[in-house]
Design an enzyme around this catalytic site. Structure first.
Site: not given
Ligand code: NAD
Length: 260
Positions: A142, A155
């Site tokens: 991130s 985080y």
């Molecule tokens: P999201 O909540 O849409 O998806 C998260 C995914 O992780 C889902 O498929 C969920 O089922 C899975 N998950 C959660 N806990 C789990 C576990 N214990 N075991 C297996 N799977 C699990 O989130 P997102 O926004 O798509 O985030 C994905 C990644 O990107 C994360 O690592 C997040 O930190 C990172 N990220 C997101 C953003 C943003 O703005 N959305 C920004 C920077 C980084």
């Protein structure tokens, strides 16, 4: 470009992971989906991707906080596809709270799911990658892997750790044809962020619209959310042959946020 390759994308039933998984399938790669969700919906998704892209799509319900389940998922992918060429460590959760109130259980869960899971999956697939002298490790951290924001102790710590882990394995595995890189997205409008908008509104005591403009996109100079497809295109490049010399990097795709 990636026809016949195999990829595990953790946390790919939603958001960024799902976008990355679809992009790999579109390139002709077999995909192991992972994450939580309704079993019927996941099955429908899996079948639809197989039909649309003509690749094998399998699913593992492995909980990324459980090392043994992570090892099982890696074994399952090797059995189904013959080998694992690419892993995308993407699963992640968030919790927002002042440090003195931050629940211990949330700290432990975020460190386990957002950081330790990547270590366990890397450890499970590296022997095969080393033997074949080819592999791609793509870690989704991130902008919070590069910079901090208040109320996100676990985080920010996990995402900084992800970059350290990634750099270390990149250097360690460089002579085996294996690369490791970290993608550092700014805010992307996924379910994870939808939840944060509500949480931040509570912590800062301001309306949700103000959270988006004044908190989430405050540093994001472009004032737009990053798109899942943009991140997926970067992951595809890193996995490609053209990405061979790009290793140990932390690549920000954040609309200018971390360069302020
Ligand atoms: P999201 O909540 O849409 O998806 C998260 C995914 O992780 C889902 O498929 C969920 O089922 C899975 N998950 C959660 N806990 C789990 C576990 N214990 N075991 C297996 N799977 C699990 O989130 P997102 O926004 O798509 O985030 C994905 C990644 O990107 C994360 O690592 C997040 O930190 C990172 N990220 C997101 C953003 C943003 O703005 N959305 C920004 C920077 C980084």
């Amino acid at each position: 470009m990636l026809k016949g390759k195999s990829v595990i994308v953790t946390g790919s039933t939603s958001g960024i992971g799902l976008g990355i998984a679809r992009a790999f399938a579109a390139q002709g790669a077999n995909v192991m989906l992972n994450g939580f969700g309704d079993a019927d919906q996941i099955d429908t998704l899996r079948y639809a991707m197989e039909q649309e892209f003509g690749v094998k799509v399998r699913y593992s319900a492995a909980d990324m906080s459980q090392p043994e389940q992570i090892r099982d998922m890696a074994r399952h992918a090797e059995q189904q596809f013959g080998q694992v060429d690419v892993i995308v460590n993407n699963a992640g959760i968030q919790h927002v709270a002042p440090v003195e109130e931050f629940p211990d259980a949330k700290w432990d869960a975020i460190l386990a799911i957002n950081l330790s899971s990547a270590f366990h999956l890397i450890k499970a697939v590296v022997p095969g990658m080393k033997a074949r002298r080819h592999g791609r490790i793509i870690n989704v951290a991130s902008a919070h892997g590069l910079t901090a924001s208040p109320f996100k102790a676990a985080y920010v710590a996990a995402k900084h750790g992800m970059i350290g882990l990634s750099k270390t394995v990149a250097i360690e595995l460089a002579e085996f044809g294996i690369t490791a890189n970290t993608i550092c997205p700014g805010y992307v409008k996924t379910p994870l962020v939808e939840k944060q908008i509500a949480d931040q509104a509570r912590v800062h005591n301001i309306p949700p619209e103000q959270v988006v403009r004044n908190v989430l996109l405050k540093g994001q100079a472009r004032k737009e959310f990053v798109q899942v497809e943009e991140l997926a295109a970067l992951a595809i490049f890193l996995a490609s042959d053209m990405g061979a010399s790009m290793t140990a990097t932390a690549l920000a795709m954040d609309g200018g946020w971390t360069q302020h």
